[in-house]
Design a protein around this motif. Sequence first.
Motif, PDB file in Angstrom:
ATOM      1  N   PHE A 285       0.797  -1.255  -0.010  1.00 16.45           N
ATOM      2  CA  PHE A 285       0.178   0.033   0.047  1.00 16.45           C
ATOM      3  C   PHE A 285       0.764   1.296  -0.054  1.00 16.45           C
ATOM      4  O   PHE A 285       0.634   2.400  -0.909  1.00 16.45           O
ATOM      5  CB  PHE A 285      -1.019  -0.004   1.086  1.00 16.45           C
ATOM      6  CG  PHE A 285      -2.403  -0.828   1.239  1.00 16.45           C
ATOM      7  CD1 PHE A 285      -3.450  -0.037   1.228  1.00 16.45           C
ATOM      8  CD2 PHE A 285      -2.102  -2.142   0.798  1.00 16.45           C
ATOM      9  CE1 PHE A 285      -4.637  -0.574   1.183  1.00 16.45           C
ATOM     10  CE2 PHE A 285      -3.261  -2.820   0.655  1.00 16.45           C
ATOM     11  CZ  PHE A 285      -4.634  -1.957   0.765  1.00 16.45           C
ATOM     12  N   LEU A 286       1.759   1.234   0.775  1.00 12.54           N
ATOM     13  CA  LEU A 286       2.976   2.461   0.924  1.00 12.54           C
ATOM     14  C   LEU A 286       3.644   2.668  -0.320  1.00 12.54           C
ATOM     15  O   LEU A 286       3.624   3.800  -0.924  1.00 12.54           O
ATOM     16  CB  LEU A 286       3.700   2.185   2.046  1.00 12.54           C
ATOM     17  CG  LEU A 286       5.120   3.353   2.444  1.00 12.54           C
ATOM     18  CD1 LEU A 286       4.080   4.483   2.741  1.00 12.54           C
ATOM     19  CD2 LEU A 286       5.848   2.890   3.573  1.00 12.54           C
ATOM     20  N   LEU A 287       4.267   1.652  -0.847  1.00 10.15           N
ATOM     21  CA  LEU A 287       4.693   1.910  -2.340  1.00 10.15           C
ATOM     22  C   LEU A 287       3.909   2.286  -3.460  1.00 10.15           C
ATOM     23  O   LEU A 287       4.094   3.253  -4.214  1.00 10.15           O
ATOM     24  CB  LEU A 287       5.490   0.324  -2.668  1.00 10.15           C
ATOM     25  CG  LEU A 287       6.587  -0.059  -1.795  1.00 10.15           C
ATOM     26  CD1 LEU A 287       7.069  -1.372  -2.119  1.00 10.15           C
ATOM     27  CD2 LEU A 287       7.765   1.018  -1.872  1.00 10.15           C
ATOM     28  N   ALA A 288       2.553   1.783  -3.389  1.00  7.92           N
ATOM     29  CA  ALA A 288       1.639   2.204  -4.724  1.00  7.92           C
ATOM     30  C   ALA A 288       1.414   3.433  -4.154  1.00  7.92           C
ATOM     31  O   ALA A 288       1.237   4.260  -5.176  1.00  7.92           O
ATOM     32  CB  ALA A 288       0.500   1.335  -4.468  1.00  7.92           C
ATOM     33  N   GLY A 289       1.147   3.823  -3.099  1.00 12.75           N
ATOM     34  CA  GLY A 289       0.590   5.421  -2.547  1.00 12.75           C
ATOM     35  C   GLY A 289       1.903   6.335  -3.008  1.00 12.75           C
ATOM     36  O   GLY A 289       1.513   7.669  -3.627  1.00 12.75           O
ATOM     37  N   LEU A 290       3.003   5.608  -2.716  1.00  9.02           N
ATOM     38  CA  LEU A 290       3.986   6.791  -3.115  1.00  9.02           C
ATOM     39  C   LEU A 290       4.240   7.035  -4.350  1.00  9.02           C
ATOM     40  O   LEU A 290       4.289   7.927  -5.305  1.00  9.02           O
ATOM     41  CB  LEU A 290       5.607   6.397  -2.548  1.00  9.02           C
ATOM     42  CG  LEU A 290       5.698   6.398  -1.195  1.00  9.02           C
ATOM     43  CD1 LEU A 290       6.957   5.667  -0.566  1.00  9.02           C
ATOM     44  CD2 LEU A 290       5.848   7.788  -0.774  1.00  9.02           C
ATOM     45  N   ALA A 291       4.147   5.821  -5.412  1.00  8.87           N
ATOM     46  CA  ALA A 291       4.189   6.104  -6.946  1.00  8.87           C
ATOM     47  C   ALA A 291       3.391   6.841  -7.525  1.00  8.87           C
ATOM     48  O   ALA A 291       3.588   7.528  -8.553  1.00  8.87           O
ATOM     49  CB  ALA A 291       4.186   4.805  -7.226  1.00  8.87           C
ATOM     50  N   ILE A 292       1.792   6.783  -6.774  1.00 14.21           N
ATOM     51  CA  ILE A 292       0.754   7.643  -7.426  1.00 14.21           C
ATOM     52  C   ILE A 292       1.133   9.202  -7.146  1.00 14.21           C
ATOM     53  O   ILE A 292       0.989   9.814  -8.153  1.00 14.21           O
ATOM     54  CB  ILE A 292      -0.525   6.937  -6.792  1.00 14.21           C
ATOM     55  CG1 ILE A 292      -0.874   5.897  -7.094  1.00 14.21           C
ATOM     56  CG2 ILE A 292      -1.590   7.931  -7.092  1.00 14.21           C
ATOM     57  CD1 ILE A 292      -1.855   5.021  -6.509  1.00 14.21           C
ATOM     58  N   LYS A 293       1.542   9.488  -5.906  1.00 13.93           N
ATOM     59  CA  LYS A 293       1.593  10.546  -5.358  1.00 13.93           C
ATOM     60  C   LYS A 293       2.885  11.495  -5.981  1.00 13.93           C
ATOM     61  O   LYS A 293       2.939  12.576  -6.483  1.00 13.93           O
ATOM     62  CB  LYS A 293       1.770  10.628  -3.858  1.00 13.93           C
ATOM     63  CG  LYS A 293       1.632  12.052  -3.300  1.00 13.93           C
ATOM     64  CD  LYS A 293       0.252  12.243  -3.405  1.00 13.93           C
ATOM     65  CE  LYS A 293      -0.092  13.559  -2.660  1.00 13.93           C
ATOM     66  NZ  LYS A 293      -1.341  13.992  -2.791  1.00 13.93           N
TER      67      LYS A 293
END
Length: 460
Positions: A285-293
């Motif tokens: 979740f953290l990695l996906a959120g960072l990639a999107i942001k």
Amino acid sequence: MCRAIETPVAVALLLTVFILSNVSRFPNGFHDFLGLRITVKNLLLVSGFVLTWRLTAGFLSLYTWDQIRLRKAEAIRVWTLCTIVSAGALVFPAISVTGAFRYSTVLWFWVLSIPMLLALRALLRSVSASNVAPVREVLIVGSGPRALSVYQRLEEDSEQRHVVGFVDAPEAPTSDLLRRRMLGSLSELEGLLMHRAIDEVLIALPMKSCYNEIQEAIQVCQRVGVRARYLADLFHQSLPAHGARTESLAVVDIPVAADDYRLLIKRGIDVLGSSIGLVVLSPLFLLAGLAIKLTSAGPVFFAQERYGYNRRRFRMFKFRTMVQNAEQLQHLYEEQNEKQGPIFKIARDPRITPVGAFLRRTSIDELPQLANVLFGDMSLVGPRPLAIRDVQRFTEAALMRRFSVRPGITCIWQVSGRSNLTFDDWIELDLRYIDQWSLGLDLQILARTVPAVVKGTGAA
């Protein structure tokens, strides 16, 4: 549920603590433990433990809802139960010939059993509460004295049901009260059920003069996927029917989907699975959120209103895979829609971001729906929740039957071709899932979902 689950869980905990405290005695691990000889004395000791647990729990009213409604009262009784049973279990080390069962084993059982039991009961509360709708919307078919009597009894007795109105023939005699609450004629019942969130239809027509109308109402409810009920004395039956009781009313159910204890087990699997998934997948979740942001403007999560169980709307969560104003831009691409029917899908949608394309291809974008499962809006397995835009374009009443079960993260058509299927295929598979549902089918779909996601078959 507590009565059925707690005792085997307590026995399992006792055996687990015993095994862990004797690891050094079993050089080959669990296989050595399984190879131990089971004696009559050990069976009698375990039977005594089970009997003590059940009698003490019953004496403390731990299976009586009125006594444990308050969490504090339940916690005190749980502490008392575990203390009494642990005190009784002190006989195990006292008569142990080999010394394998030590007093420290009983101490660890007592320490662990209290929080374990409280956590189990909290989980069971969540499971049972999520399967009970706070208020059920009821539509009454009929407007004569019989319907008025039903309405008055529901209003007096029920806190869980709300009568939204009545339907009947235009020329049917009605009281002033019912006339003000009339929603339409019997011929309009199908349209009402398609466009309003109705949980059940209660048929209160006189049998002798309205037999055809009763049959028509039942058929409409089955077609749309809404539970129908009629008063138990409506027909003179030689064989017993599937009876139920709505407060003081004796009624006969005509369910449109499975409605038994298996749904509690399904909800338990949902709560356990979503809880574990949210914890284990939190780094992803953290990695996906960072990639999107870091790659596009806008929020990490995308929340959209979808239709769920019984056509109730809820906010479904996903990782954002499109540009920030994607919904406002959709009308520009309606002519490029590649799907037949009411759904919208473009294989190379220009609104999808590069990171979003990867998240969709790997189905990572769907993972936030584990929160929807935990909240009770969705299940791990069930028909996919559809957008309001799509449902508003439904023209056939039979399509609404897919909302007679809780929507899911994965479903039978997602492991049968996913986006490569037509809308008619989706609906056919959804309805087949509803008609043939079982816990085994859910587990089979979950097992097939993993390879389907890995292969990316039909993902879009």
